[in-house]
Design a protein around this motif. Structure first.
Motif, PDB file in Angstrom:
ATOM      1  N   THR A 278      11.886  -9.645 -49.602  1.00 48.98           N
ATOM      2  CA  THR A 278      11.504  -9.334 -47.292  1.00 48.98           C
ATOM      3  C   THR A 278      12.969  -9.065 -46.473  1.00 48.98           C
ATOM      4  OG1 THR A 278      10.714 -11.453 -47.655  1.00 48.98           O
ATOM      5  CG2 THR A 278      11.588 -10.565 -45.780  1.00 48.98           C
ATOM      6  N   PRO A 279      13.846  -8.171 -47.360  1.00 46.66           N
ATOM      7  CA  PRO A 279      14.695  -7.856 -46.663  1.00 46.66           C
ATOM      8  C   PRO A 279      14.124  -6.087 -46.457  1.00 46.66           C
ATOM      9  CG  PRO A 279      15.933  -9.240 -48.545  1.00 46.66           C
ATOM     10  CD  PRO A 279      14.760  -9.021 -48.438  1.00 46.66           C
ATOM     11  N   GLN A 280      13.509  -5.734 -47.233  1.00 45.15           N
ATOM     12  CA  GLN A 280      12.770  -4.347 -47.277  1.00 45.15           C
ATOM     13  C   GLN A 280      11.962  -3.940 -46.693  1.00 45.15           C
ATOM     14  OE1 GLN A 280      10.755  -3.338 -51.309  1.00 45.15           O
ATOM     15  NE2 GLN A 280       9.710  -1.435 -50.769  1.00 45.15           N
ATOM     16  N   ALA A 281      10.650  -5.656 -46.320  1.00 49.92           N
ATOM     17  CA  ALA A 281       9.708  -5.896 -45.737  1.00 49.92           C
ATOM     18  C   ALA A 281      10.665  -5.621 -44.007  1.00 49.92           C
ATOM     19  CB  ALA A 281       9.038  -6.808 -45.660  1.00 49.92           C
ATOM     20  N   ILE A 282      11.720  -6.427 -43.635  1.00 48.85           N
ATOM     21  CA  ILE A 282      11.940  -5.959 -42.089  1.00 48.85           C
ATOM     22  C   ILE A 282      12.534  -4.597 -41.993  1.00 48.85           C
ATOM     23  CG2 ILE A 282      14.420  -6.697 -41.120  1.00 48.85           C
ATOM     24  CD1 ILE A 282      13.945  -9.024 -42.576  1.00 48.85           C
ATOM     25  N   SER A 283      13.472  -3.452 -42.779  1.00 48.10           N
ATOM     26  CA  SER A 283      13.725  -2.809 -42.773  1.00 48.10           C
ATOM     27  C   SER A 283      12.820  -1.640 -42.788  1.00 48.10           C
ATOM     28  CB  SER A 283      14.325  -2.497 -44.211  1.00 48.10           C
ATOM     29  OG  SER A 283      15.641  -2.896 -43.808  1.00 48.10           O
ATOM     30  N   VAL A 284      11.658  -1.637 -43.880  1.00 51.23           N
ATOM     31  CA  VAL A 284      10.165  -1.288 -43.320  1.00 51.23           C
ATOM     32  C   VAL A 284       9.143  -0.616 -41.922  1.00 51.23           C
ATOM     33  CG1 VAL A 284       8.285  -0.166 -43.992  1.00 51.23           C
ATOM     34  CG2 VAL A 284       9.903  -0.783 -45.866  1.00 51.23           C
ATOM     35  N   LEU A 285       9.473  -1.987 -42.337  1.00 51.64           N
ATOM     36  CA  LEU A 285       8.731  -2.531 -40.207  1.00 51.64           C
ATOM     37  C   LEU A 285       9.249  -1.976 -39.234  1.00 51.64           C
ATOM     38  CD1 LEU A 285       6.959  -3.835 -38.340  1.00 51.64           C
ATOM     39  CD2 LEU A 285       7.617  -6.306 -38.814  1.00 51.64           C
TER      40      LEU A 285
END
Length: 293
Positions: A278-285
């Motif tokens: 989820t941290p990666q998802a936040i950054s990518v989004l």
């Protein structure tokens, strides 16, 4: 139906129980850790791998596509359309399933089969991610590793959210998440969904807040939402094909997002899984929203 002719449900339950308790499969009320685990739910499977417990997996559901190694495991089907016989054919001594796995009849049969069944709660905020990790770790008998992983992911979440927050004085982007456009109907996310949660974590706002869950929008509602960015899952059909569907839609074409060509598509499990990535998802989004702006 006579007493001598049991119902189909009763027959299935008896067959499932017999299979689950086959000689050598497991001892009732065993105290040793489960060695044959079926994981149901993409984020659940990701957590098992992140905990280093993947060698205990003997099966997974169709949504469990990350990490790539998970796809080598036997597939028991889509998590909401499970077959109890298919799951039990893998001779599991533990089933770990995301909340919402089904259908209810299949889950009931699995529970009746005397195989331990752990349900992992879903949620779409920062606290829910840590809770999910701890719940999976507890089910696997690895609470200390679960606590450590939850703390690590939560710290990464805090950093990602801080970096994604809109600068002072700048309005957050209005994002319309479209689940599907079958037949030209826009099926969009309202409140309380995974899409709504990840949009908020990425420092943006959901352009639709008049209802909960996913519902089709009228053309008037699409135009009134006035999204700055349109967000969709990447289904592998090609970015240009999705763009044509969006800009060619009578109502979407009138939104600020479509007029400026601001369409973002991301991997669905990364975006909506609310697991360790989820941290990666936040950054990518957040990065994609900034680029789209």
């Amino acid at each position: 139906m006579s007493a001598a002719q049991p119902s189909r449900r009763a027959a299935l339950a008896m067959g499932a129980a017999a299979l689950a308790l086959a000689p050598g499969l497991r001892r009732a009320f065993a105290t040793e850790p489960a060695r044959r685990i079926v994981s149901i739910g993409g984020a659940v499977t990701e957590i098992v791998f992140a905990l280093g417990e993947q060698d205990r997996l003997v099966g997974r559901d169709a949504t469990s596509t990350h990490p790539p190694e998970a796809e080598a495991l036997p597939d028991v089907g889509y998590m909401r359309a499970l077959s109890s016989e298919g799951v039990l054919s893998l001779r599991p001594d533990l089933i770990v399933a995301a909340e919402g796995a089904g259908p209810p009849e299949a889950v009931a049969l699995l529970r009746e089969a005397a195989v331990p069944f752990a349900t992992i709660p879903e949620g779409h905020d920062r606290a829910a991610v840590a809770a999910k990790i701890r719940a999976v770790a507890d089910a696997l008998g690895a609470p200390e590793r679960g606590a450590a992983l939850a703390a690590e992911v939560d710290a990464a979440l805090a950093r990602a959210m801080a970096q994604a927050a809109a600068p002072d004085g700048q309005s957050p982007a209005r994002v319309l998440f479209i689940l599907s456009m079958q037949g030209g109907r826009v099926l969009a996310s309202g409140r309380g969904t995974g899409a709504d949660g990840i949009i908020a974590l990425a420092g943006a706002v959901n352009a639709v807040d008049a209802f909960e869950g996913y519902k089709p929008l009228t053309d008037e509602a699409v135009i009134a939402a006035a999204p700055d960015v349109i967000l969709m899952m990447d289904r592998g059909e090609g970015h240009e094909a999705a763009r044509r569907d969006v800009v060619g839609h009578a109502a979407l074409a009138l939104t600020p997002a479509a007029r400026a060509g601001r369409l973002v598509r991301l991997d669905g499990l990364l975006l909506l899984g609310f697991g360790p990535r989820t941290p990666q998802a936040i950054s990518v989004l957040a990065s994609a929203l900034a680029d789209a702006g």
